[in-house]
Design an enzyme around this catalytic site. Structure first.
Site, PDB file in Angstrom:
ATOM      1  CG  HIS A  85      37.735  34.715  46.074  1.00  0.00           C
ATOM      2  ND1 HIS A  85      37.937  35.173  44.735  1.00  0.00           N
ATOM      3  CD2 HIS A  85      38.262  35.248  46.849  1.00  0.00           C
ATOM      4  CE1 HIS A  85      38.522  36.418  45.078  1.00  0.00           C
ATOM      5  NE2 HIS A  85      38.997  36.206  46.078  1.00  0.00           N
ATOM      6  CG  ASN A 131      41.136  39.910  42.969  1.00  0.00           C
ATOM      7  OD1 ASN A 131      40.681  38.715  42.835  1.00  0.00           O
ATOM      8  ND2 ASN A 131      41.251  40.653  43.963  1.00  0.00           N
TER       9      ASN A 131
END
Length: 501
Positions: free
Chosen positions: A72, A144
């Site tokens: 990320h 997500n």
């Protein structure tokens, strides 16, 4: 044509601050009188050691960058609030879910495997993490844009990410290692089909759904558990990019998603999402044909319908990217009263790994940074680097007789009885892993969408040079549906023939 807000930030800042006249200072507030020249012995002599402003400038510059997030890394964030519109307080004592309540939030969107320099529009799952700044502490819902994930045991997570990262020798994307790992852990097939479907590349962060993904729990006033999943559906509508469109945008503007989000908010086109939950009692969980705590599975909406809860609205951009985005830290272990975990293996692993990552990347007192700091803190933690809230003269040990913070009322479920023998219980692939993937292929996708899924898959695994890996991949999708596997095999054959001609 009116310029985009992202191209006019500095002129706007100048206009807003045109009457302010500030002198340059060092980090200690000392005035700097010569900001463009070092102290030297004569015009061409050496620089002197006592030029403290030069020393500070270079030393600070060398330390400007934090270690990149191992996953990320590339992302954008914005701020706003969550407002509750439907009452679910019979399931949870969380003050966040009191009817009509508005809770400040920070939301960070990100790519999962891409590095800081990667393009926003590459094919990759997107992170969708929400920090709720509650009076009961910070609750982090870290998920997500997919309701499922590749693996279900946290011990495999480093291996998964290694397979997605560049080859350690060539430093290039390596499709042999990508498909080798995933075809050897075929519980990943459901997530792979979602990723390579039309929804694999959102048009923007504003046009994708978000999911808590894991199974969590609500806790009511009687400390009764109800398992839950969180869904946040975009109010802007789902929109996606084709691989060709995504590739074109990557070449023209690799920061496309970040620019889109910033400009939308500056133009007061505030993005929003509607939050829903799915609920399941412990008694219901025991009757399911699938494991409700397996993150590679969804809960069918026909069995556990979506219940509307409220609305997430983003209406403020960061005032400084480094301070408010790069230092923003989320962790699934940040759980406030009325919310709890579940037997979800991957979730339990994340409870450990996320805070550990933040202590490495940001320092032991990362929670004291303004962007992460909760409304109130009282504990017995002291000292450490960059500590700015050291709690004065309060006692630093417990128990004590000097008015230190005391034990709080019990807010979490009563102890649960757990039975079993400690050991290694491998969650390797079973026939059950293909059932929901088959439903996705045959019932969720229409015929054109199935064709595009097949084309997208072939475009990457045709780059696999190892025949065993290639055969494993084809067998994995044949296990989902034999027609699916046959179509992939034929399209792969044609694609390789065309490239060889």
């Amino acid at each position: 044509m009116k310029p985009l807000p992202s191209t006019t930030q500095l002129p706007r800042w100048k206009e807003k601050n045109k009457d302010q006249k500030k002198c340059i200072t060092t980090a200690e507030g000392i005035l700097v009188t010569h900001p463009t020249s070092s102290i030297t012995v004569g015009q061409h002599g050496p620089i002197v050691l006592y030029d403290s402003n030069l020393n500070e400038s270079l030393a600070q510059f060398n330390r400007e960058r934090l270690p990149e997030r191992v996953v990320h890394a590339k992302g954008s964030a914005a701020f706003g609030h969550f407002e509750v519109t439907n009452d679910i307080t019979k399931y949870t004592t969380s003050k966040i879910f009191e009817l009509g309540k508005k809770t400040p939030i920070a939301v960070r969107f990100s790519r999962v495997a891409g590095s800081l320099g990667s393009a926003d529009t590459d094919m990759d799952p997107r992170g969708f993490a929400i920090k709720f700044y509650s009076e009961e502490g910070n609750w982090d819902l870290v998920g997500n844009n997919t309701p499922i994930f590749f693996i279900r045991d946290p011990i495999l997570f480093p291996q998964l990410i290694h397979s997605q990262k560049p080859n350690p020798v060539t430093n290039l994307r390596e499709w042999n290692q990508f498909w080798d790992f995933l075809s050897l852990r075929q519980e990943s097939v459901h997530q792979l089909m979602f990723l390579f479907s039309d929804r694999g590349i959102p048009q923007s962060y504003r046009h994708m759904h978000g999911y808590g993904s894991h199974t969590f729990s609500f806790v009511d006033k009687d400390q009764k558990l109800t398992y839950c999943k969180f869904h946040y559906k975009t109010d802007q509508g789902i929109k996606n990019l084709s691989p060709a469109e995504a590739q074109r945008i990557a070449g023209e503007d690799p920061n496309y998603y970040g620019r889109d989000l910033y400009d939308a908010i500056e133009n007061k086109n505030y993005p929003s999402w509607t939050l829903y939950v799915q609920l399941m009692t412990p008694e219901q969980a025991k009757t399911k044909s699938y494991d409700p705590f397996d993150i590679t599975k969804v809960w069918p909406h026909s069995e556990q319908p979506l219940i509307k809860v409220g609305r997430l609205l983003l209406n403020k951009n960061p005032s400084n990217y480094f301070a408010e985005v790069e230092q923003l830290a989320f962790s699934p272990s940040n759980i406030t009263p009325g919310i709890w975990i579940s037997p979800d293996r991957l979730l339990q692993g994340r409870l450990i790994s996320y805070p550990d990552a933040h202590r490495y990347r940001l320092g032991t007192n990362y929670a004291q940074l303004p962007i992460n700091c909760p409304f109130k803190v009282s504990n017995y933690q002291r000292d450490g680097a960059s500590n700015v809230i050291n709690q004065g003269g309060a006692p630093n040990y417990y128990p004590n007789s000097f008015s230190g913070p005391i034990e709080c009322p019990h807010n979490y479920p009563l102890p649960q009885q757990i039975e079993g023998k400690a050991g290694h219980y491998d969650t390797g692939t079973t026939e059950d892993d293909y059932k929901q993937a088959n439903i996705f292929y045959n019932k969720i996708l229409d015929a054109p969408a199935r064709g595009r899924l097949e084309d997208n898959l072939v475009s990457t695994f045709k780059k696999v040079t190892n025949e065993k890996v290639k055969n494993n991949v084809l067998q994995m999708f044949s296990n989902v549906d034999q027609t699916f596997g046959n179509n992939l095999k034929e399209k792969l054959r044609k694609s390789l023939m065309q490239e060889g001609s």
